[in-house]
Design a protein around this motif. Structure first.
Motif: not given
Lengths: 495, 201
Positions: A203-204, A207, A211
């Motif tokens: 998940k991280l 993300m 970005l």
């Protein structure tokens, strides 16, 4: 010793930049600075081209270099693109700055060091070098954009670019922090290995990837992160615009390639269901459509070329998205496209510079009205320039588009639709590119208005001749350049 | 996390958030700058809870010491003109911006909370975040980026000089034309206002 040889293109630029600073401090004569700057950049490109053509495998370098700066063929390929684009921009600046009374040595110093930053960025194999290279390149370009201090447009553009660019850099940095948190690695290879081994926090990681992609999309001016492009391109002195549109774009796409292939080339991040391919495909669609549609309504050619550069970022993103399926082919197509775009854009912007002489810059379609009949020889580079940007055979731009779209078709599935949309978008492009030719040959200047007179400048002519020959060379014999691109792409996937 | 650490974290987090909100919301630029100072100092405190001592010190020296002072100088130089009056974004724009920001921050926050905490393991190293560890890293493993930063600084200096240096003749002529146009527009507006005043009288 090997390490020094491997990064000699970068060292040449640093040496050349310091030399230009010294010469500038001790001389009143600025004419030669453009030549010295261009010579430095061409030399750097030449060394890399020689290394590429020799076909040897890259030398082994100590870990302290290898972990942060790639010494592979991809790096060398982009050294050539950046050195060539930067050198040609410097030649254009030689004529432009003198003609419009803006001559100051800092311009050339900034060009060289920005190109250095761009090469670092293109060779970055670690988030650290990525960020440092990006900032080195960007800081120079911000100053170049605001170089014309007397003009409110130039200042406005530079300020917008600086603020938005800083936000984008901050977002990219935050993304790399999240990626580090997910994988405990900042080097691309390490990130890729951790993800492939299943040790990463997905998940991280996604993300962070998102970005980082936002930050990079800003630099390549993909819609919806393109807001700065028209104002900055229009406000900046034209040689600075040229530099931005070729060098910054090439370097940003270089690191784009490295990030998505090396760090996120695993099955999960590169799957069509999640990860980067759908994001890039979506960006490609809106960028192509918006860039081309917005370019149609422009009255300023400089602004039209800014939107056209957005559109070209869209075509390139088609290739990047297709790289998830047909890796080597798509990446080599992207590389070829970038090289073709570099020479084509220099030709188009260079002709625009050529059309303006003292006190009057040619920027709008009206400024060019009738130029083709009055000065046919001066209009020739502009004709070739818009034809190659349009993708008209037999020019470099045609084969760029052909390779990218055929890679997308080969990737199959939804990518075929991307290619179809790309071709349709290019058809819209033909409309506004041909308008330039129509204005030059079939329109009469507005009565009473001062007409554009082409400038006489050896260095601008030289830049146009070089880029024109390269456009035709890559259009008639694309094979040799494509071979270099394929070799670079193969090595990227092998390593 | 020990109790003391937790209290430090809570206090710093509260002031960091409060400072950030005030920075954005304050009408007066000077207040915004001071709120930024509060935010920066609280962030330094947060770095301490992460055992990044050097970073905390640098945060205080560079940001609280240099950057905020620079901000305040600029605000004082510009004077009352620095105050922004009137409209920002309309309500729909603001709502949209808040919605998007909440979504993004929420996603990041949840994925961070959920994260397995790979990076927490790094902190088990007792040297983590000390000056020695950072210095050793910077001058051995990360030597290449460190050296490249020297060029970054050089570019920044040259860029500043390029923008701040005296103008060339071409630029002066250009600036004069712009100034003349500005004066002309101002005069026209003045004349119009006078005419309007006369008409109402």
């Amino acid at each position: 010793m090997n390490a020094w040889i491997a990064i000699s293109p970068l060292l040449l630029l640093v040496g050349g930049g310091l030399l230009v600073m010294l010469v500038d401090a001790f001389t009143k004569e600025r004419n030669d600075l453009a030549t010295v700057t261009a010579a430095t950049l061409f030399l750097s490109a030449g060394v890399s081209l020689f290394a590429l053509l020799s076909g040897k495998d890259p030398v082994d370098v100590p870990e302290v270099f290898g972990a942060f700066l790639a010494t592979d063929r991809l790096g060398l390929f982009f050294d050539v693109a950046i050195g060539l684009g930067g050198g040609l921009s410097a030649l254009l600046a030689g004529g432009y700055l003198r003609e419009h009374g803006l001559e100051r040595g800092e311009f050339y110093v900034l060009v060289i060091f920005s190109a250095f930053g761009a090469m670092v960025l293109a060779r970055a194999t670690d988030m650290l070098t990525l960020f440092v290279g990006l900032e080195t390149m960007s800081l120079g370009v911000y100053a170049l954009a605001g170089f014309r201090r007397g003009s409110p447009r130039s200042i406005e553009g530079a300020l917008k670019y600086f603020l938005l660019g800083s936000f984008a850099a901050a977002i990219l940095l935050f993304g790399s922090a999240l990626i580090y948190a997910a994988t405990t690695h900042t080097d691309f290879a390490g990130i890729g290995a951790t993800v492939a081994a299943g040790d990463a926090d997905i998940k991280l990681l996604l993300m962070g990837l998102l970005l980082v992609l936002v930050g990079l999309a800003f630099k390549v001016s993909a819609v919806p992160f393109h807001m700065w492009t028209p104002d900055v391109y229009e406000g900046a002195p034209t040689p600075a615009t040229t530099f931005m549109s070729v060098v910054v774009k090439a370097a940003a796409f270089a690191v784009f390639v490295r990030v998505v292939i090396t760090a996120f080339g695993d099955d999960l991040s590169a799957s069509s269901a999640g990860g980067w391919p759908p994001i890039l495909a979506g960006l490609a669609v809106v960028t192509m459509v918006y860039g081309n549609l917005a370019a149609v309504g422009q009255t300023s050619i400089k602004r039209m070329l800014a939107y056209s550069s957005i559109a070209h970022a869209g075509y390139l993103l088609v290739g990047m998205a297709a790289a998830s399926v047909v890796g080597e082919k798509a990446i080599s197509a992207v590389l070829f496209y970038l090289m073709a775009y570099t020479v084509s854009n220099v030709l188009a912007f260079g002709s625009l510079i050529l059309m303006g002489s003292r006190g009057r810059e040619a920027v709008s379609f009206d400024d060019l009205a009738g130029v083709g009949r009055r000065h046919p020889l001066a209009a020739l580079p502009m004709v070739i320039g818009v034809l190659t940007l349009m993708g008209f055979p037999p020019t470099a731009g045609f084969f760029g588009k052909y390779y990218v779209f055929s890679a997308a078709v080969e990737a199959g599935g939804g990518f075929v639709w991307l290619a179809i949309l790309g071709v349709l978008a290019s058809a819209i492009g033909a409309f506004y590119y041909l308008r330039v030719i129509v204005a030059m040959f079939m329109k009469d200047p507005v009565p009473g208005e001062p007409v554009a007179v082409p400038m006489r400048s050896g260095s601008v002519t030289a830049a146009l001749v070089i880029s024109g020959l390269l456009v035709m060379d890559m259009g008639l014999m694309p094979g040799s350049m494509l071979d270099l691109a394929i070799a670079a792409a193969e090595q990227l996937f092998a390593g | 996390m020990g109790t003391a650490n937790f209290v430090l974290f809570g206090v710093c987090a509260f002031f960091a958030l409060a400072g950030a909100v005030t920075t954005v919301a304050a009408q007066r630029p000077l207040r915004a700058a001071v709120a930024l100072l509060v935010n920066i100092i609280s962030l330094a405190g947060l770095y301490l809870t992460l055992s990044a001592h050097l970073l905390a010190a640098i945060q205080l020296l560079v940001y609280a010491g240099a950057v905020v002072v620079l901000f305040i100088f600029v605000i004082m130089l510009i004077g009352p003109a620095a105050e922004v009056k009137g409209k920002g974004e309309g309500l729909p724009g603001r709502t949209l911006a808040i919605a998007i920001m909440t979504m993004v921050t929420g996603t990041i926050a949840f994925s961070l909370v959920d994260a397995a905490g790979n990076w927490l393991a790094l902190r088990s190293n007792p040297d983590f975040g000390t000056v020695e560890a950072l210095g050793a890293e910077l001058y051995s493993r990360a030597l290449v980026p460190f050296e490249i930063v020297s060029i970054t600084l050089l570019v920044a200096i040259v860029g500043a000089v390029a923008i701040a240096r005296h103008r060339t003749e071409g630029e002066i002529t250009e600036a004069k034309a712009v100034h003349a146009k500005a004066v002309e527009v101002r005069e026209e507006a003045k004349a119009e206002a006078e005419a309007a005043a006369k008409a109402t009288a």
